[in-house]
Enzyme design. Structure first.
Site, short mmCIF file in Angstrom:
data_model
loop_
_atom_site.label_atom_id
_atom_site.label_comp_id
_atom_site.label_asym_id
_atom_site.label_seq_id
_atom_site.Cartn_x
_atom_site.Cartn_y
_atom_site.Cartn_z
N ASP A 130 23.35 2.65 -38.30
CA ASP A 130 21.95 2.64 -38.76
C ASP A 130 21.82 2.87 -40.27
O ASP A 130 22.52 3.71 -40.84
CB ASP A 130 21.15 3.73 -38.03
CG ASP A 130 21.04 3.47 -36.53
OD1 ASP A 130 21.92 2.80 -35.97
OD2 ASP A 130 20.07 3.97 -35.93
N ASN A 144 17.25 -1.70 -32.18
CA ASN A 144 15.97 -1.58 -31.48
C ASN A 144 14.79 -1.45 -32.44
O ASN A 144 13.65 -1.69 -32.04
CB ASN A 144 15.99 -0.40 -30.49
CG ASN A 144 16.18 0.93 -31.17
OD1 ASN A 144 17.05 1.06 -32.04
ND2 ASN A 144 15.38 1.91 -30.82
N HIS A 145 15.06 -1.11 -33.70
CA HIS A 145 13.95 -1.05 -34.67
C HIS A 145 13.61 -2.41 -35.26
O HIS A 145 12.58 -2.54 -35.93
CB HIS A 145 14.26 -0.05 -35.78
CG HIS A 145 13.97 1.36 -35.37
ND1 HIS A 145 12.80 2.01 -35.69
CD2 HIS A 145 14.68 2.24 -34.63
CE1 HIS A 145 12.81 3.23 -35.18
NE2 HIS A 145 13.95 3.40 -34.53
N HIS A 188 24.22 -2.59 -30.82
CA HIS A 188 23.48 -1.46 -31.38
C HIS A 188 23.42 -0.25 -30.45
O HIS A 188 23.71 0.87 -30.85
CB HIS A 188 22.05 -1.88 -31.76
CG HIS A 188 21.26 -0.74 -32.33
ND1 HIS A 188 21.49 -0.24 -33.58
CD2 HIS A 188 20.28 0.03 -31.79
CE1 HIS A 188 20.68 0.78 -33.80
NE2 HIS A 188 19.93 0.98 -32.74
N HIS A 190 22.89 3.69 -33.18
CA HIS A 190 21.72 4.11 -32.40
C HIS A 190 21.49 5.61 -32.29
O HIS A 190 20.36 6.05 -32.20
CB HIS A 190 21.84 3.50 -30.99
CG HIS A 190 20.56 3.52 -30.18
ND1 HIS A 190 19.34 3.24 -30.72
CD2 HIS A 190 20.35 3.76 -28.86
CE1 HIS A 190 18.43 3.31 -29.77
NE2 HIS A 190 19.01 3.62 -28.63
#
Lengths: 374, 450
Positions: free
Chosen positions: B55, B115-116, B256, B330
């Site tokens: 990330d 997921n973002h 991810h 993640h």
């Protein structure tokens, strides 16, 4: 392997730019000295923390975490939505203290009770309790800096929902307050404009400020939600001594609920201290009482001999909040920042201690079954 | 107005200075990026050597620190495992820079979806507001979201070496060379600090049989690495014809979040229709949201999306798909990386001092190219090292004892593990100093309860 053409930002660092903190410890200056200026700035920063809390509360209410019809009446800025983890943290903090206060008020509901909220700021607890316990006689006191109490009175003046609750019977006409008023006193609600540091009792001869309507005999709960943490440990100790020996002498039952950060020495804690210091916010008791054991010992040292308990808010979320409520709250927002939330919650605690004074043991009755983190 | 060639280089240098590029250039860039990404499969094939990153979350200055520590593009091949945006103050500059680099050097940099990278999440966690603030309209946010829909869901790294080539890197001040394996051992794991100095080094252990039946790799008991760890790699499975291109190590799947109960083979990932907003459930959602956990089988995720999955799931999936390792991101890990389940899965986290609040260090994972150890002859008389199964490695990063860096490295000891993991070099780094950030109009201030 290291790319040479990308400068190492660390090496470009010059000497640290001097912050206000550099003035500390440079000896005592007279009025207007840098030292005094720095102290005043720190006080301002502490006063400013209240709008931060009010905004967090309003965000929580708007999203359905908390039920509080009064929160938006006090928030001076439009509500900015806080991140889910902050909403969750505000929820845990508020509901944990609500639980302890509820248990206190529900114990012998016919006896009058007194609550003293330190650094109350725009807290709405008094108004919520009046709705929740219409039959219980509550004598409520809020103590804060004059700038904060004046602002609070102004908000109360603006909203009928608020000023109709200032006395046990609604006033006949819309309340008219002196525009310059910073304090307010009634048989149920008292707003004291006072710097808590004036309550330190150095010698017996010094007269302590009077706190009108503070009943020296009623079972009294003292609340400090992120308030005493801004003062030096010795100052806090002295303030509590004043309460426990002068304002509310034994055998009056007295208790204290603290909400404060803990664990200053790990990576998260160190970062918190350094981040807040850039906002000129310093937390002396965080360093003085780093963990739950220190918080319990501290409560006992103040004289809360009948009980001294503490739990971090991560544990409180897991153990105090019912599964049903967890599900309700969990469904309010998608929460991605799980590891961060747990770390944040682990770094705040609720600590509560009491002295029943040999009486019927109102606080023992109220709180004996409230679990703490072992 | 077309963004190609020198315009692209200009945009790159502007973004490197953390200055946004004009809206029309963003549109052009996103269009070009989509043309590229649409050609990529759901699972992108990537050849080692490659540096795998977790990330970023809009921490632009820390991304610059990452490039400084890991090497610049295109000298180093990068694979970013998503979550470029949200939380930090420079999501826009961070994502657009990575996208420019992707368009400029398509074979040198791989971006997969986190997921973002989703419309819904970015409206809650900051990227939408940031675009609105910086451009006065949501157009740029919309262009970026369209790119998000085309990002691959995973990557498969092949050709990674089983051991790290010996380096002449200096030792970190607080490294303990006595605990290092002997010079001729096969090095499986090495951890370096931001200055490129070696903090730890571990030899590969034979996994042909378990010498520690009671081992609990995930245990958090602080067992220091045993200084007696001297043997070279052992026998059996780890041996191979030297220098050959045999698949000594299986492939590395990068994703991810993690696995999905709906996905038992990588081919099933390839069959998904990915060109859409991240759904609330289903295989695509799980790949981006799930987390490994100390459970058996599958569990519900407290995040409200994806699942928790245990060691048995990972080992079974790796075996079935001929994988030696799953690399994922993640989850914040304070030490920057965390290996779990006998080193069959690793979490890599590349946002130091996450949200300017967490105080964590970050890491990137380098996988070397197979053949780099050509001519390296493995000894067969090595003795298995390792005492307790789970190792916690600890060291003081800054020499003042201010920060304790520790990480659990699982040990390969289970018969089910079919493949040796690749040689893994972790580079650990801290946040870029605050004062170096070209001061934004508003100082980054993390929220606390006040």
């Amino acid at each position: 392997m290291t790319a040479k053409e990308i400068p190492n930002l660390r090496e470009l660092l010059g000497p640290r730019r001097g912050g206000l903190s550099r003035d500390r410890g440079r000896g005592r200056g007279g009025p207007g000295s840098p030292r005094e200026g720095a102290e005043a700035l720190k006080d301002n920063a502490v006063r400013g923390t209240d709008q931060d809390a009010a905004g967090s509360r309003a965000s929580c209410v708007e999203l359905g975490y908390l039920h509080d019809p009064y929160a938006k009446l006090f928030a001076t800025q439009t509500t900015t939505r806080r991140l889910p983890l902050l909403n969750r943290g505000t929820y845990v903090r508020t509901s944990a203290i609500d639980l302890l206060v509820d248990k206190f008020l529900n114990t012998s509901p016919d006896t009058p009770k007194q609550i003293v909220s330190l650094g109350a700021g725009t807290d709405t607890r008094y108004f919520r309790l009046r709705d929740r316990y219409p039959e219980t006689r509550i004598v409520y006191h809020e103590l804060d800096f004059p700038t904060n109490t004046a602002a609070k009175l102004a908000s109360i003046q603006r909203h009928a929902q608020l000023h109709e609750k200032l006395t046990s019977k609604p006033p006949p006409n819309p309340l008219t307050l002196d525009q310059t008023a910073t304090s307010y006193f009634s048989e149920t609600y008292n707003l004291h404009a006072i710097d808590l540091r004036s309550l330190t009792s150095t010698t017996d001869n010094v007269t302590i400020p009077s706190l009108p309507n503070l009943d020296p005999t009623l079972p009294t709960l003292i609340l400090s939600e992120m308030c005493l943490v801004y003062l030096k440990a010795a100052t806090v100790s002295s303030i509590l001594q004043t309460f426990l020996e002068k304002y509310l002498p034994s055998p009056t039952p007295v208790s204290l609920i603290l909400y404060e950060p803990i664990l200053p020495n790990d990576a998260f804690g160190r970062t918190m201290i350094s981040n807040l210091s850039t906002r000129n916010i310093h937390l002396p008791t965080l360093l003085a009482y780093p963990d739950l054991g220190d918080q319990r010992a501290r409560l006992r040292s103040y004289g809360f001999v009948d009980g001294a308990r503490a739990a971090d808010t991560e544990w409180i979320w897991k153990e105090w909040v019912t599964e049903e409520e967890k599900e309700r709250v969990g469904a309010l927002e998608m929460l991605d920042e799980l590891e961060e939330l747990e770390m944040l919650l682990r770094h705040y605690c609720v600590a509560w201690g009491w002295r029943d004074g040999g009486g019927e043991g109102v606080f023992t009755k109220a709180w004996d079954d409230v679990a703490e983190r072992r | 107005m077309s963004i190609g060639g020198s315009d692209l280089d200009k945009a790159i240098s502007q973004l490197r200075a953390c200055r946004p590029i004009p809206e029309n250039q963003v549109r052009e860039l996103c269009y070009k990026a989509r043309e590229l990404l649409i050609e990529e499969g759901n699972v992108v094939g990537v050849d080692a050597p490659v540096t795998i990153c977790g990330d970023i979350h809009g921490q632009f200055h820390d991304l610059m620190e990452l490039f400084r520590v890991g090497g610049d593009v295109p000298d180093t091949n990068y694979l970013f495992m998503g979550d470029f945006v949200d939380r930090g103050f420079y999501s826009l500059e961070s994502f657009l820079l990575l996208l420019c680099l992707k368009v400029r050097h398509p074979d040198r940099i791989t971006l997969i979806r986190g997921n973002h990278e989703s419309r819904q999440i970015t409206t809650v966690y900051g990227f939408y507001d940031e675009c609105l603030r910086k451009y006065g309209s949501a157009n740029v946010w919309r262009y970026c979201c369209e790119v998000f829909d085309y990002l691959a869901l995973g990557a498969l790294v092949t050709g990674a070496a089983t051991s790290l080539p010996p380096t002449s890197a200096p030792l970190a001040d607080n490294a303990n060379p006595d605990s290092f394996p002997s010079d001729d051992s096969e090095i499986e794991v090495e951890t370096l600090n931001a200055q490129g100095e070696i903090m730890y080094r571990y030899a590969r252990n034979s996994d042909s049989q378990s010498s520690n039946p009671t081992s609990n790799p995930a245990s958090s008991s602080p067992i220091a690495p045993t200084p007696s760890r001297t043997g070279a790699a052992g026998t059996g499975a780890t041996s191979s014809a030297n220098g050959s291109k045999s698949n000594d190590t299986g492939a590395v799947l990068c994703v991810h979040g993690g696995l999905s109960p709906l996905i038992d083979t990588i081919d099933k990932i390839r069959l998904l229709d990915r060109k859409q907003e991240v759904p609330h459930e289903g295989a695509m959602c799980d790949l981006l949201w799930s987390d490994p956990d100390e459970i058996d089988g599958w569990g519900l995720s407290p995040r409200g999306a994806g699942f928790l999955f245990g060691a048995d799931i990972v080992k079974c999936f790796n075996h079935r798909n001929d994988l030696s390792l799953i690399a994922r991101a993640h989850q914040l890990v304070m030490e920057g990386f965390k290996e779990m389940f006998d080193s069959t899965i690793v979490t890599v986290w590349s946002a130091p001092n996450y949200c300017y609040r967490c105080g964590n260090v970050a890491a990137i994972l380098e996988l070397g190219e197979d053949g780099s150890n050509a001519g390296f002859v493995r000894r067969s008389n090595g003795e298995r090292g390792g005492g307790g199964g789970g190792w916690i490695l600890g060291s003081n990063v800054d020499g003042n004892g201010n920060r304790r860096l520790s990480s659990v490295l699982g040990e390969g000891a289970l018969g089910q593990r079919a493949r040796d993991g690749p040689g893994r070099r972790y580079r650990v780094f801290e946040a870029a100093p605050q004062d170096s950030r070209g001061m934004p109009a508003k100082k980054p201030v993390a929220d606390y309860f006040l």
